[in-house]
Design a protein around this motif. Structure first.
Motif, mmCIF file in Angstrom:
data_model
loop_
_atom_site.group_PDB
_atom_site.id
_atom_site.type_symbol
_atom_site.label_atom_id
_atom_site.label_comp_id
_atom_site.label_asym_id
_atom_site.label_seq_id
_atom_site.Cartn_x
_atom_site.Cartn_y
_atom_site.Cartn_z
ATOM 1 N N VAL A 1 -4.124 -34.540 15.736
ATOM 2 C CA VAL A 1 -3.650 -34.481 17.115
ATOM 3 C C VAL A 1 -4.221 -33.238 17.783
ATOM 4 N N CYS A 2 -4.692 -33.389 18.995
ATOM 5 C CA CYS A 2 -5.080 -32.246 19.810
ATOM 6 C C CYS A 2 -4.597 -32.515 21.229
ATOM 7 N N ALA A 3 -3.851 -31.580 21.778
ATOM 8 C CA ALA A 3 -3.322 -31.727 23.134
ATOM 9 C C ALA A 3 -3.992 -30.731 24.067
ATOM 10 N N ASN A 4 -4.301 -31.191 25.263
ATOM 11 C CA ASN A 4 -4.903 -30.346 26.284
ATOM 12 C C ASN A 4 -3.893 -29.297 26.763
ATOM 13 N N VAL B 1 -4.634 -29.618 16.042
ATOM 14 C CA VAL B 1 -5.681 -28.683 16.445
ATOM 15 C C VAL B 1 -5.341 -28.105 17.819
ATOM 16 N N CYS B 2 -5.365 -26.794 17.936
ATOM 17 C CA CYS B 2 -5.161 -26.110 19.214
ATOM 18 C C CYS B 2 -6.530 -25.680 19.753
ATOM 19 N N HIS B 3 -6.854 -26.117 20.957
ATOM 20 C CA HIS B 3 -8.194 -25.824 21.487
ATOM 21 C C HIS B 3 -8.215 -24.567 22.345
ATOM 22 N N SER C 1 -8.973 -32.103 24.804
ATOM 23 C CA SER C 1 -8.214 -32.614 23.664
ATOM 24 C C SER C 1 -9.040 -33.509 22.745
ATOM 25 N N GLU C 2 -10.259 -33.826 23.140
ATOM 26 C CA GLU C 2 -11.116 -34.668 22.307
ATOM 27 C C GLU C 2 -11.930 -33.768 21.369
#
Length: 337
Positions: free
Chosen positions: A75-78, A43-45, A51-52
């Motif tokens: 997975v989501c990265a800040n 997931v791209c925020h 990232s949560e």
């Protein structure tokens, strides 16, 4: 839940010529990577999210939803420059031992994606079964799908674009003007520019919701109120962001957004989108005034084999955060197909 931290080896060169001598990336994961390593949903925020995913995208990271931890390794990265753990303006510059603040080097959407590619490599993720991006997260997702076509199996682009338009750049510039009008912006302290940040957020909200969303939720409850409900809402939202974010990150990330152009150096947008190999769904929102349904249909038409779906919502661009059931009805079958 505290994020995990990945520290990249060596300096990280930036597209616009600068570099970060130290790069740390904050990220969250849900579920487990299976033995075949083929159940990754990344997931791209967007702008001020973290990232949560379960924290900012309600009713998504749950059993039976399109982000199901029992079935997927999510997975989501800040993003680079953010306030939530990844290297940004409030981190110390190794060269000076003091926070970067306004001297943080300019970066691009491609830099964000390159940083996340490093994390994916470090996690042993060769293949992403589904890449999901909404709003500016969609900027990152479409860039990644063009940059590494073979790595992405399915691609979900929600209320986004392949290139920052003059309209979106104007929105960003207006918000930056609000921050820069705050006389404290530029001072070497974490709370600099907060009044400007509050005003910038209020400006942004007008475009996220649009007139229909405001007229539906912010009507006054008496004929001549001392303070209009819409007025208190704008001030509340501005103050709310100031409690959890900083003006330097907001300003820097808005600049990065304006660099978005998947066609840069690739023969134009159409040629770049033609590289995408992922099975793609593009989701528009009926009342979105940032990325209109017409623009979303055009994006879908430019990606080989892409399908267009639409969410009906009075809440404008923010509809992807509000219309949980409609979004799940579209994305769960797509990701699980």
């Amino acid at each position: 839940m505290e994020p995990l931290i990945y520290r990249a080896p060596g300096p990280f060169a930036l597209e616009l010529g600068g570099r970060l001598d130290e790069l740390r990336i904050a990220y969250h994961t849900y579920g487990r990577l299976n033995a075949r390593r083929d159940n990754v949903v990344w997931v791209c925020h967007a702008l001020t999210a973290n990232s949560e995913v379960a924290d900012w995208w309600p009713r998504t990271v749950e059993a039976g939803r399109f982000l199901d931890p029992a079935e997927h390794f999510i997975v989501c990265a800040n993003i680079l420059g953010s306030h939530y753990g990844t290297t940004g303006p409030l981190h110390d510059d190794p060269a000076t031992g003091r926070p970067y603040y306004g001297s943080f080097p300019p970066f691009t959407i491609r830099d964000m994606v390159r940083a996340h590619r490093l994390l994916a490599d470090a996690l042993g993720i060769d293949r992403i079964a589904a890449l999901v991006g909404s709003s500016v997260g969609g900027f990152q997702a479409v860039e990644w799908a063009v940059m590494e076509p073979a790595r992405i199996g399915r691609l979900a682009l929600i209320a986004t674009a392949a290139k920052a338009s003059p309209w979106t750049i104007a929105i960003d510039e207006t918000q930056r003007m609000a921050i820069e009008a705050d006389a404290t912006f530029g001072e070497p302290r974490p709370d600099a520019g907060m009044q400007g940040l509050a005003a910038a957020r209020a400006i942004g909200l007008l475009t996220y919701r649009g007139s229909e969303g405001y007229d539906l939720t912010q009507q006054d409850r008496e004929e001549l109120p001392a303070v209009h409900r819409a007025s208190t809402y704008q001030r509340y939202q501005g103050e709310k962001l100031c409690r959890r974010y900083n003006a330097y990150s907001y300003h820097a990330i808005l600049r990065a957004f304006d660099t978005h152009d998947v066609g840069r150096g690739r023969g134009g947008v159409a040629a770049a989108l033609g590289r995408i190999e992922a099975r793609t769904v593009v989701v528009g929102i009926t009342t979105d005034i940032i990325f209109t349904p017409a623009e979303m249909r055009a994006l879908a038409a430019a990606i080989p084999g892409a399908r267009y779906r639409q969410i009906a919502s009075p809440f404008g661009h923010d509809g992807f955060l509000v219309e949980h059931e409609q979004l799940n009805d579209i994305l769960r079958p797509f990701i699980h197909a």
